[in-house]
Scaffold this motif. Structure first.
Motif, short mmCIF file in Angstrom:
data_model
loop_
_atom_site.label_atom_id
_atom_site.label_comp_id
_atom_site.label_asym_id
_atom_site.label_seq_id
_atom_site.Cartn_x
_atom_site.Cartn_y
_atom_site.Cartn_z
N GLU A 97 6.94 -0.79 -2.42
CA GLU A 97 7.38 -2.14 -2.14
C GLU A 97 8.76 -2.11 -1.52
OE1 GLU A 97 6.50 -5.50 -4.97
OE2 GLU A 97 8.69 -5.54 -5.11
N SER A 109 4.35 -5.18 0.32
CA SER A 109 3.70 -4.41 -0.75
C SER A 109 2.70 -3.48 -0.10
CB SER A 109 2.99 -5.35 -1.73
OG SER A 109 3.92 -6.19 -2.37
N THR A 147 8.93 -9.61 1.48
CA THR A 147 8.57 -8.41 0.74
C THR A 147 7.32 -7.80 1.33
OG1 THR A 147 9.51 -9.30 -1.32
CG2 THR A 147 7.93 -7.47 -1.52
#
Lengths: 111, 115
Positions: free
Chosen positions: B56, B65, B63
């Protein structure tokens, strides 16, 4: 730091006419890319240069498209003759490592 | 030809909500996965990228992931704002040792954030 510069920003031509696009990459970026982006699609690579050498031109339609990168800096992409299906945005990008930075593109309309 | 499958094609989110865009890829030459943001009439702008020695990466409200075993990665936009309304593209490097630097882009996701 100046970004990738492209010209012209817009071009309208009739089919069978020639057209050329110019790109000035970010200073110090040895790798230069030309992409084509059709409406509603992601960019597709046409050709990649490492300095002045074309290291990947497998997606370039060589019967009508040509490109050059003299002195390993500026680059020109040419289409001759243009076809209706060539209408798209032509993007130039440059990189020094993994990160590719794009210019604003040239929107080509072939009528 | 290798593909990067991006979903959804379009997304409408209320201001302050979370926007989630997913991408799935096939084989890659190396691990580098960028996301680009594109406004109408502009070129794609590098938004955030991950070199997955981590699963991550966070930069402000954005963000990434990454799930290497599933060959999937996603973009999360927290506290989405109307100014985030744009088209987002994921990309993955094409597989094969000779293809270093060749990115394959997803089809794009058009995000609209409603005030």
């Amino acid at each position: 730091e100046a970004g990738v510069v492209q010209s012209p920003r817009y071009k309208i031509i009739e089919k069978k006419q020639p057209v050329a696009f110019w790109c000035n990459p970010i200073s110090g970026h040895n790798t230069l890319y030309w992409y084509r982006q059709n409406l509603g699609q992601g960019p597709e690579l046409l050709i990649r240069y490492e300095n002045e050498e074309a290291v990947d031109d497998s997606q370039l339609p060589k019967d009508r498209f040509s490109a050059e990168r003299l002195k390993g800096v500026d680059s020109t992409l040419k289409i001759q003759p243009a076809e209706l299906g060539d209408s798209a945005v032509y993007l130039c990008a440059s990189s020094r490592s993994y990160e590719q930075y794009f210019g604003p593109g040239t929107r080509l309309t072939v009528t | 030809q290798q593909q990067v499958k991006q979903s959804p094609q379009s997304l409408i989110v209320q201001k302050g909500g979370i926007s989630i865009i997913n991408c799935a890829y096939e084989n890659t030459a190396f691990d580098y996965f960028p996301w680009y943001q594109q406004f109408p009439g502009k070129g794609p702008a590098l938004l955030i990228a991950i070199r997955p020695d981590v699963s991550e990466k966070k930069e402000g409200r954005f963000t990434i992931s990454f799930n290497k075993s599933a060959k999937q990665f996603s973009l999360h936009i927290m506290d989405s704002q109307p100014g985030d309304s744009a088209t987002y593209f994921c990309a993955a490097p094409l597989g094969g040792s000779s293809n270093t630097g060749k990115l394959i882009f997803g089809q794009g996701t058009t995000l609209q954030v409603k005030p």
